[in-house]
Design a protein around this motif. Structure first.
Motif, PDB file in Angstrom:
ATOM      1  N   SER A  83       0.837  -1.195   0.000  1.00 60.83           N
ATOM      2  CA  SER A  83       0.000   0.000   0.000  1.00 60.83           C
ATOM      3  C   SER A  83       0.866   1.235   0.000  1.00 60.83           C
ATOM      4  O   SER A  83       1.715   1.418   0.851  1.00 60.83           O
ATOM      5  CB  SER A  83      -0.900  -0.010   1.243  1.00 60.83           C
ATOM      6  OG  SER A  83      -1.581   1.197   1.363  1.00 60.83           O
ATOM      7  N   SER A 114      -0.454   4.112   0.460  1.00 59.57           N
ATOM      8  CA  SER A 114      -1.047   4.992   1.472  1.00 59.57           C
ATOM      9  C   SER A 114      -1.003   4.405   2.856  1.00 59.57           C
ATOM     10  O   SER A 114      -1.695   4.857   3.742  1.00 59.57           O
ATOM     11  CB  SER A 114      -2.498   5.293   1.100  1.00 59.57           C
ATOM     12  OG  SER A 114      -3.228   4.101   1.051  1.00 59.57           O
ATOM     13  N   GLU A 125     -10.562  10.179   5.313  1.00 59.69           N
ATOM     14  CA  GLU A 125     -10.032   9.730   4.028  1.00 59.69           C
ATOM     15  C   GLU A 125      -9.373   8.354   4.131  1.00 59.69           C
ATOM     16  O   GLU A 125      -9.582   7.489   3.287  1.00 59.69           O
ATOM     17  CB  GLU A 125      -9.017  10.749   3.502  1.00 59.69           C
ATOM     18  CG  GLU A 125      -8.422  10.405   2.151  1.00 59.69           C
ATOM     19  CD  GLU A 125      -9.446  10.372   1.029  1.00 59.69           C
ATOM     20  OE1 GLU A 125      -9.224   9.652   0.048  1.00 59.69           O
ATOM     21  OE2 GLU A 125     -10.484  11.075   1.166  1.00 59.69           O
ATOM     22  N   LYS A 126      -8.594   8.124   5.184  1.00 60.34           N
ATOM     23  CA  LYS A 126      -7.865   6.868   5.315  1.00 60.34           C
ATOM     24  C   LYS A 126      -8.135   6.147   6.629  1.00 60.34           C
ATOM     25  O   LYS A 126      -7.476   5.152   6.916  1.00 60.34           O
ATOM     26  CB  LYS A 126      -6.361   7.117   5.202  1.00 60.34           C
ATOM     27  CG  LYS A 126      -5.938   7.690   3.865  1.00 60.34           C
ATOM     28  CD  LYS A 126      -4.443   7.923   3.823  1.00 60.34           C
ATOM     29  CE  LYS A 126      -4.013   8.530   2.482  1.00 60.34           C
ATOM     30  NZ  LYS A 126      -2.552   8.770   2.429  1.00 60.34           N
ATOM     31  N   THR A 165      -8.061   1.694  10.245  1.00 64.84           N
ATOM     32  CA  THR A 165      -7.655   1.923   8.867  1.00 64.84           C
ATOM     33  C   THR A 165      -7.886   0.640   8.074  1.00 64.84           C
ATOM     34  O   THR A 165      -8.413  -0.340   8.597  1.00 64.84           O
ATOM     35  CB  THR A 165      -6.179   2.357   8.793  1.00 64.84           C
ATOM     36  OG1 THR A 165      -5.349   1.270   9.243  1.00 64.84           O
ATOM     37  CG2 THR A 165      -5.926   3.574   9.666  1.00 64.84           C
ATOM     38  N   TRP A 199      -8.828   2.251  -0.670  1.00 64.27           N
ATOM     39  CA  TRP A 199      -7.425   1.861  -0.809  1.00 64.27           C
ATOM     40  C   TRP A 199      -7.193   1.140  -2.132  1.00 64.27           C
ATOM     41  O   TRP A 199      -6.208   1.396  -2.839  1.00 64.27           O
ATOM     42  CB  TRP A 199      -7.030   0.985   0.359  1.00 64.27           C
ATOM     43  CG  TRP A 199      -5.640   0.460   0.282  1.00 64.27           C
ATOM     44  CD1 TRP A 199      -4.493   1.103   0.635  1.00 64.27           C
ATOM     45  CD2 TRP A 199      -5.249  -0.842  -0.178  1.00 64.27           C
ATOM     46  NE1 TRP A 199      -3.406   0.292   0.422  1.00 64.27           N
ATOM     47  CE2 TRP A 199      -3.832  -0.907  -0.076  1.00 64.27           C
ATOM     48  CE3 TRP A 199      -5.945  -1.932  -0.655  1.00 64.27           C
ATOM     49  CZ2 TRP A 199      -3.122  -2.034  -0.438  1.00 64.27           C
ATOM     50  CZ3 TRP A 199      -5.228  -3.058  -1.022  1.00 64.27           C
ATOM     51  CH2 TRP A 199      -3.846  -3.117  -0.908  1.00 64.27           C
ATOM     52  N   LEU A 217     -13.058   1.853   3.652  1.00 62.03           N
ATOM     53  CA  LEU A 217     -11.647   2.217   3.579  1.00 62.03           C
ATOM     54  C   LEU A 217     -10.880   1.285   2.648  1.00 62.03           C
ATOM     55  O   LEU A 217     -10.002   1.727   1.898  1.00 62.03           O
ATOM     56  CB  LEU A 217     -11.041   2.183   4.980  1.00 62.03           C
ATOM     57  CG  LEU A 217     -11.721   3.051   6.035  1.00 62.03           C
ATOM     58  CD1 LEU A 217     -11.046   2.878   7.380  1.00 62.03           C
ATOM     59  CD2 LEU A 217     -11.722   4.516   5.616  1.00 62.03           C
ATOM     60  N   ASN A 256      -7.298   3.643  -4.987  1.00 57.47           N
ATOM     61  CA  ASN A 256      -6.051   4.398  -5.077  1.00 57.47           C
ATOM     62  C   ASN A 256      -4.950   3.576  -5.739  1.00 57.47           C
ATOM     63  O   ASN A 256      -4.177   4.088  -6.556  1.00 57.47           O
ATOM     64  CB  ASN A 256      -5.603   4.840  -3.684  1.00 57.47           C
ATOM     65  CG  ASN A 256      -6.530   5.871  -3.083  1.00 57.47           C
ATOM     66  OD1 ASN A 256      -7.205   6.609  -3.796  1.00 57.47           O
ATOM     67  ND2 ASN A 256      -6.573   5.933  -1.753  1.00 57.47           N
TER      68      ASN A 256
END
Length: 452
Positions: free
Chosen positions: A36, A38, A119-120, A134, A290, A286, A293
């Motif tokens: 990941s 992020s 957001e995360k 998360t 992810w 989430l 993204n």
């Protein structure tokens, strides 16, 4: 020491020693094999206290506890836990949440219920459970509290089992199907068709949310059961005997019931608020964000290099329409919140049933109070009737006292000289007073001022 070559080599050796011993800690790889971009940074050696089993160890002799650091417990997707100490800034950078969200996890909102989507991360504050979730980990605040230990135990029991089921499902898909991947030059990402097997299970954040709701609902159900067990005997005793002690017990019972109803209502209202807003529910996905993204980075990298290839001859080449389907697939649809909606509805119904139990106890209390008030009103009515009867009797006696006062004034009267008149006169006056008493009493009953 001198500045010769020998001393220069020794000093340089001392400077390079920390670099050779400090090995950076790599993040735990995901089951899908994709790293990941992020993902939050791994915990540093200064903040680490416990290892993978949740044990407690030394953070280092030269390391001091950072100012304002709090004790957290970290769980990854495989169910591996560790005790860590993080300060406020570390949590903000790790979870990418604003600083004001940490106030929700503070002692001021100790019994509030809030589920915030960022957001995360997802900020969860349900009763005694305060956590930051998360797509890859969950951080639990104050994990050693007695009430939070049950939540920690449930995570240790359920997360490894669910992770194992996911890995087995993903492995079965790889053996039975010829899946297609997108190459980004460094890693391979599965297309939505390959992700269908992984989407059948709840994402990691929803697994944690489900366990948190289960623990909170079980705790509230247990509290309501204890309240019911204590309430009915106290109320029955009050109905039999209205005393100061029993009234004090009922007052304490009503206070506990009101507080418990408010706590259940807060959790229920928060879930209802999420169910009424599909946009808020979509922000809680989430893992889906992810994946999106990752796919966006893969598509952008593929567009720049203009090279889409396969890992082996058995994997066919992807066309442009297949590449576009990575983002537009129904599995990653932002409006698809059915899984979360079904999860929240189940616990909403359970909390609604708990709330109905509390309301039934409160109705029983109200009925008991009405019954006690009726008893007290009946006793007051009996006292009023007794007071009215005594007032009528006092009026009749007052008439006889008035006649006796007249003859006690030493005024000359011929009746004083007659023999045997005293008994007849006193008996007649008494009979007249009794007759007046009966007449007034009969009139009061005729007017229904007295009971029959």
């Amino acid at each position: 020491m001198g500045k010769g070559p020998f001393s220069f080599r020794r000093s340089s050796t001392r400077r390079r020693r920390p670099k050779s011993t400090a090995v950076p800690q790599q993040p735990t790889p995901l089951p899908t094999g994709a790293a990941s971009s992020s993902s939050p940074p791994p915990p540093s050696a200064g903040n680490l206290i416990g290892g993978g089993g949740g044990g407690v160890g030394a953070a280092g002799k030269g390391k001091k506890k950072a100012a304002g650091a709090k004790l957290w417990m970290r769980f990854d997707t495989m169910g591996i836990s560790e005790l860590v100490e993080y300060d406020k800034n570390t949590i903000i950078k790790r979870a990418s949440i604003p600083a004001r969200d940490l106030r929700i996890l503070g002692p001021i909102f100790s019994h509030s219920s809030t589920i915030l989507a960022r957001e995360k991360a997802m900020v969860v504050n349900l009763e005694f459970i305060k956590a930051i979730v998360t797509a890859e980990e969950v951080l639990i605040l104050d994990p050693l509290q007695q009430e939070v230990l049950q939540f920690v135990d449930q995570l240790r029991q359920q997360l490894p089992h669910k992770s194992a089921c996911k890995i087995q499902g993903a492995g079965a898909m790889d053996v039975n199907d010829s899946e297609m991947h997108v190459s980004t030059g460094r890693q391979w990402l599965p297309v939505p068709e390959a992700m269908e097997g992984l989407q059948c299970e709840l994402p990691f954040e929803f697994q944690v949310l489900e366990i948190a709701l289960e623990v909170v609902c079980s705790f509230l159900d247990k509290s309501v059961a204890e309240l019911e067990r204590d309430a009915y005997p106290i109320l029955d005793e009050l109905a039999r005997n209205v005393s100061t002690k029993n009234l004090e017990h009922v007052r304490s019972l009503k206070s506990n019931l009101t507080r418990l109803l408010a706590r259940v209502q807060k959790v229920r209202d928060e879930i209802e608020h999420l169910l009424d807003d599909n946009e808020d529910m979509s922000h809680l996905y989430l893992t889906r964000k992810w994946i999106q993204n990752q796919q966006s980075e893969a598509l952008s990298g593929a567009a720049v290099s203009n090279s889409i290839s396969t890992t082996s001859p058995r994997l066919p080449r992807l066309g442009s329409h297949r590449s576009a389907s990575l983002v537009s697939s129904h599995n990653l649809d932002d409006d698809d919140v059915e899984d979360l909606e079904m999860l929240l509805e189940a616990y909403f119904m359970q909390l609604d049933g708990t709330r109905n139990k509390i309301l039934s106890v409160r109705e029983y209390i109200d009925d008991t109070e009405d019954y006690v008030n009726i008893q007290l009103d009946n006793q007051r009515n009996e006292l009023i009737q007794l007071q009215l009867t005594l007032t009528i009797a006092s009026f009749a006696v007052a008439i006889e006292t008035l006649v006796a006062g007249w003859f006690g004034m030493n005024i000359p009267c011929t009746l004083y000289r007659k023999d045997g008149i005293f008994e007849l006169f006193v008996g007649g006056v008494t009979a007249g007073c009794v007759l007046i008493f009966l007449l007034i009493l009969g009139y009061a009953r005729w007017k229904k001022l007295l009971g029959s």
